[in-house]
Design a protein around this motif. Structure first.
Motif, mmCIF file in Angstrom:
data_model
loop_
_atom_site.group_PDB
_atom_site.id
_atom_site.type_symbol
_atom_site.label_atom_id
_atom_site.label_comp_id
_atom_site.label_asym_id
_atom_site.label_seq_id
_atom_site.Cartn_x
_atom_site.Cartn_y
_atom_site.Cartn_z
ATOM 1 N N ILE A 42 38.323 90.200 -78.587
ATOM 2 C CA ILE A 42 39.518 90.032 -79.413
ATOM 3 C C ILE A 42 39.903 88.557 -79.447
ATOM 4 C CG2 ILE A 42 41.979 90.529 -79.622
ATOM 5 C CD1 ILE A 42 41.471 93.246 -78.383
ATOM 6 N N TRP A 43 40.048 88.022 -80.647
ATOM 7 C CA TRP A 43 40.503 86.649 -80.800
ATOM 8 C C TRP A 43 42.030 86.610 -80.920
ATOM 9 C CZ3 TRP A 43 40.971 83.501 -85.777
ATOM 10 C CH2 TRP A 43 41.297 82.175 -85.470
ATOM 11 N N ARG A 44 42.586 87.520 -81.757
ATOM 12 C CA ARG A 44 44.032 87.612 -81.868
ATOM 13 C C ARG A 44 44.411 88.983 -82.411
ATOM 14 N NH1 ARG A 44 44.685 83.062 -86.666
ATOM 15 N NH2 ARG A 44 43.471 84.149 -88.265
ATOM 16 N N LYS A 45 45.588 89.434 -82.046
ATOM 17 C CA LYS A 45 46.123 90.701 -82.520
ATOM 18 C C LYS A 45 46.683 90.512 -83.928
ATOM 19 C CE LYS A 45 45.924 93.115 -78.526
ATOM 20 N NZ LYS A 45 45.265 94.430 -78.375
ATOM 21 N N ARG A 46 46.473 91.516 -84.771
ATOM 22 C CA ARG A 46 46.993 91.462 -86.137
ATOM 23 C C ARG A 46 47.659 92.793 -86.474
ATOM 24 N NH1 ARG A 46 45.087 87.084 -89.046
ATOM 25 N NH2 ARG A 46 46.901 87.585 -90.307
ATOM 26 N N GLY A 47 48.804 93.071 -85.850
ATOM 27 C CA GLY A 47 49.481 94.335 -86.091
ATOM 28 C C GLY A 47 48.651 95.484 -85.566
ATOM 29 N N PRO A 48 48.333 96.444 -86.419
ATOM 30 C CA PRO A 48 47.554 97.598 -85.970
ATOM 31 C C PRO A 48 46.064 97.318 -85.837
ATOM 32 C CG PRO A 48 48.003 97.801 -88.286
ATOM 33 C CD PRO A 48 48.748 96.574 -87.835
ATOM 34 N N THR A 49 45.634 96.111 -86.189
ATOM 35 C CA THR A 49 44.222 95.779 -86.095
ATOM 36 C C THR A 49 44.081 94.485 -85.301
ATOM 37 O OG1 THR A 49 42.191 95.455 -87.362
ATOM 38 C CG2 THR A 49 44.205 94.564 -88.322
ATOM 39 N N ASN A 50 42.881 93.945 -85.252
ATOM 40 C CA ASN A 50 42.613 92.711 -84.509
ATOM 41 C C ASN A 50 41.675 91.828 -85.311
ATOM 42 O OD1 ASN A 50 43.962 93.528 -82.006
ATOM 43 N ND2 ASN A 50 42.222 94.916 -81.714
ATOM 44 N N ASP A 51 41.656 90.553 -84.968
ATOM 45 C CA ASP A 51 40.579 89.662 -85.379
ATOM 46 C C ASP A 51 39.599 89.574 -84.214
ATOM 47 O OD1 ASP A 51 41.866 89.228 -87.761
ATOM 48 O OD2 ASP A 51 42.677 87.275 -87.203
ATOM 49 N N TRP A 52 38.304 89.691 -84.533
ATOM 50 C CA TRP A 52 37.279 89.789 -83.502
ATOM 51 C C TRP A 52 36.239 88.682 -83.656
ATOM 52 C CZ3 TRP A 52 37.398 93.796 -79.883
ATOM 53 C CH2 TRP A 52 38.257 94.873 -80.170
ATOM 54 N N GLN A 53 35.799 88.163 -82.521
ATOM 55 C CA GLN A 53 34.555 87.414 -82.461
ATOM 56 C C GLN A 53 33.498 88.321 -81.830
ATOM 57 O OE1 GLN A 53 34.853 83.046 -81.625
ATOM 58 N NE2 GLN A 53 36.841 83.613 -80.736
ATOM 59 N N VAL A 54 32.253 88.125 -82.242
ATOM 60 C CA VAL A 54 31.160 88.965 -81.745
ATOM 61 C C VAL A 54 30.047 88.047 -81.248
ATOM 62 C CG1 VAL A 54 29.700 90.956 -82.208
ATOM 63 C CG2 VAL A 54 31.744 90.575 -83.620
ATOM 64 N N TYR A 55 29.656 88.248 -79.991
ATOM 65 C CA TYR A 55 28.649 87.397 -79.371
ATOM 66 C C TYR A 55 27.399 88.215 -79.048
ATOM 67 C CZ TYR A 55 32.311 83.895 -78.948
ATOM 68 O OH TYR A 55 33.296 82.987 -79.229
ATOM 69 N N PRO A 56 26.228 87.579 -79.123
ATOM 70 C CA PRO A 56 24.977 88.310 -78.879
ATOM 71 C C PRO A 56 24.757 88.573 -77.399
ATOM 72 C CG PRO A 56 24.511 85.993 -79.286
ATOM 73 C CD PRO A 56 25.993 86.175 -79.510
#
Length: 661
Positions: free
Chosen positions: A558-572
């Protein structure tokens, strides 16, 4: 992935449908006959059925339900851009393209699912728009008079009218078009509207076919005159390399000039919408060269910017053929809509192949499996989703993150049109008063053929499986032609009618007969594994309409919370730098199709093969380096057994592999 919004989606309270009186009064309409162009317009081979004629079933219905349970059904509840203060519902908030973009998907989705809650959400915008026209014929928020966002809202209103036959729609559109015809000589199309004039032309021709108002043909000519000449642009196509934005800015005379002219010419979404320009204009001009120009456009985009997923790179400007470049999600859904219209006008089955490749790969790949987050840019070779400025042409570091509004908010509002409009284009009417299966997915069609009500039920797990069963149910025995699009990748397609074999043809197979209620057509496609060579000789794998990729283990952060959803980073979490021999043997295995059809945890089909690690192929700035043309595999490691899965199921993936030849 089902990570982004499951934790709180159930906490939303649906709107009360009773608050919109129009929803109850206009819950649906009787089957409408499809509209074909009449003189002086040019005949076309197929016509889209009125919106609402086709209802999704099977896995496609589940996909629409997932969309409604995600951002598609809840965005207005927590995203102020399309919330209660939207200028398109009478507020003082955002008043440009986002409200119409959101409705362009919400309206067909709401009626596909027959959802009172979603219809009520849509009616908040539609009632305000229809009930608050300007005195001079203009409509929409008074805080701007830009032609462009109204072009999108007109598409919304045409769909809404087909679904409801609301008597307010055509008078508003007529007044607006008459006003525009008078106003445009002094206030011509500019920037986005100039580039996207063809989207309004679709609505102008729709209204003309209902009212035969000659002023609408005058407006069509004026739109063409003031709009950008896409056909001429591609006839002398200049953009044969990844866009160098700095060089083009200098050439244009600065940033502002760049985005008023040349920057708009190389903008991915503009090029996606432009694919419909020549075919739609050919309905007015009657010129076969206009009708067929889309093929040259696609050839240029494929040759210089084509990617293995059926799309062209544009992040956000044309970016060359490296599979590490991205494609904006808006570009994906707008390309789909252009192809749906062009397929009807041209009758070219190859456009259906392209549409399916994009719909079954590029569209679901840019969304988490629960549709609570999306990417602005997706990459065929996507080895990390993190904050980097490379390798984008003009986009920012959030571009390939999964989130609420990564990089820019347009895709947050606009992606919703992809699945509902695809569902509404699966079947079309034919010019000789028949029906045609244009794309394959489970659905039920209710329409009128030769003044007789007809129901068509299509049952299939295509594209995950290769068999399609079509049951024809006319109200009484009825003679009409049935056309079936034959994908070019299918060899020795087997077709039966009530168990009796029918010879398949290239392009479209036509079956002429008197259809009795309950007649059954079965189509069995024959899809072999195809190995395609692309950028730097890279190898890509497809089978039927699905592209296959090496999944990379995903670590979601999780990079940051966005209300009912999130912004995500994805790493291998696993190695990915593999090369493959061009003649590698491949074993296909089929598995159950999950509740989330494209989910990577339940791949419906897998390809087993072998590869070898290529140590020199690495990542830079979180992105796979362009595929090398000459590679040396590792001699210190054994051959690797690898498994490929459908493209959309792997959010980190390798699609194009170095060739070990």
């Amino acid at each position: 992935m089902a990570l982004a919004g499951a934790m709180s989606a159930m906490s939303f309270r649906p709107l009360d449908a009773a608050k919109s009186s129009t929803v109850g009064a206009l819950a649906g309409s009787a089957e409408q006959a499809p509209l074909f162009p009449q003189a002086p317009l040019t005949p076309q081979l197929f016509a889209l059925l009125p919106t609402g004629s086709i209802k999704a079933s099977g896995w496609l219905l589940r996909q629409l339900q997932i969309q409604a349970s995600g951002l598609g059904g809840h965005l207005d509840e927590f995203w102020p851009i399309v919330g209660p203060d939207s200028g398109w519902s009478g507020g003082k908030g955002e008043s440009w393209e986002d409200g119409p973009y959101f409705l362009d998907g919400l309206v067909p989705l709401a009626w596909q699912l027959d959802s009172p809650q979603l219809k009520a959400k849509a009616m908040r915008f539609i009632n305000w728009t229809l009930d608050h026209p300007w005195e001079n014929g203009m409509f929409g928020p008074r805080s701007n008079d830009d032609w462009w966002p109204r072009m999108v809202m007109l598409k919304v209103l045409t769909q809404y009218h087909e679904l409801t036959v609301d008597p307010r729609v055509m008078p508003l559109m007529t007044r607006y078009f008459h006003y525009q015809l008078q106003a445009m000589p002094a206030r011509p199309l500019r920037d986005w509207g100039r580039m996207r004039w063809q989207d309004e032309l679709v609505s102008v021709l729709w209204l003309y076919q209902h009212t035969h108002d000659p002023k609408l043909l005058e407006l069509a000519q004026l739109l063409k005159q003031q709009g950008y000449d896409w056909q001429g642009d591609f006839a002398r196509f200049r953009f044969t390399q990844k866009v160098d934005a700095d060089a083009l800015r200098k050439q244009a005379g600065g940033t502002d000039a760049f985005m008023e002219d040349i920057g708009l010419q190389v903008h991915g979404v503009n090029n996606a919408q432009a694919l419909k320009a020549s075919p739609v204009w050919s309905v007015v001009s009657g010129n076969a060269t206009d009708r067929d120009a889309i093929h040259h456009q696609l050839l240029m985009l494929d040759t210089y910017h084509g990617l293995p997923n059926g799309m062209f790179s544009a992040d956000e400007h044309l970016a060359g053929r490296s599979p590490s470049q991205g494609t904006e999600l808006c570009t994906v859904v707008e390309t789909m809509f252009s192809l749906e219209l062009a397929l009807a006008i041209t009758g070219d089955a190859a456009l259906g192949d392209r549409l399916e490749r994009i719909a079954f790969n590029a569209l679901p790949a840019a969304l988490t499996d629960d549709m609570w987050t999306h990417q602005y840019n997706q990459q065929p070779n996507q080895v990390e989703c993190s904050l980097h400025r490379q390798p984008w042409t003009t986009d920012g570091p959030e571009s390939n993150l999964f989130g609420l509004e990564p990089n820019f908010r347009c895709c947050t509002a606009n992606f919703h049109q992809g699945w509902p409009k695809f569902a509404n284009s699966l079947w079309m009417a034919t010019a000789d008063q028949g029906l045609a299966a244009m794309s394959y997915a489970p659905c039920m069609v209710k329409t009128v053929v030769r003044d007789v009500p007809v129901v068509v039920e299509q049952v299939s797990d295509y594209p995950f499986r290769q068999t399609v069963t079509i049951t024809i149910k006319p109200q009484r025995a009825l003679a009409f032609p049935l056309r079936l699009r034959m994908p070019a990748w299918s060899q020795d397609t087997h077709i039966t009618v009530n168990g009796k074999s029918i010879k398949a043809a290239d392009g479209f197979t036509t079956i002429e007969r008197t259809w009795a209620p309950g007649d059954v057509v079965e189509v069995r496609f024959n899809a072999g594994v195809k190995i395609e060579q692309g950028y730097s000789g890279a190898l890509s794998f497809s089978r039927g309409a699905l592209v296959y990729v090496l999944p990379i283990k995903e670590n979601w952060v999780i990079w940051r919370k966005r209300g009912p959803t999130n912004d995500w980073q994805v790493y291998p979490g696993s190695r990915w730098n593999l090369g493959i021999e061009p003649d590698v043997p491949v074993v296909v295995s089929e598995h159950p199709i999950g509740e989330k059809p494209f989910a990577g945890v339940t791949p419906a089909v897998q390809l087993a093969l072998q590869g070898r690690y290529v140590p020199a192929w690495k990542a830079e700035e979180g992105n796979a380096e362009p595929v090398p043309a000459k590679v040396e595999p590792s001699n210190d490691e054994p051959v690797q057994a690898i498994t490929l899965v459908p493209y959309a199921g792997a959010k980190l993936r390798i699609t194009a592999f170095p060739s070990l030849s």
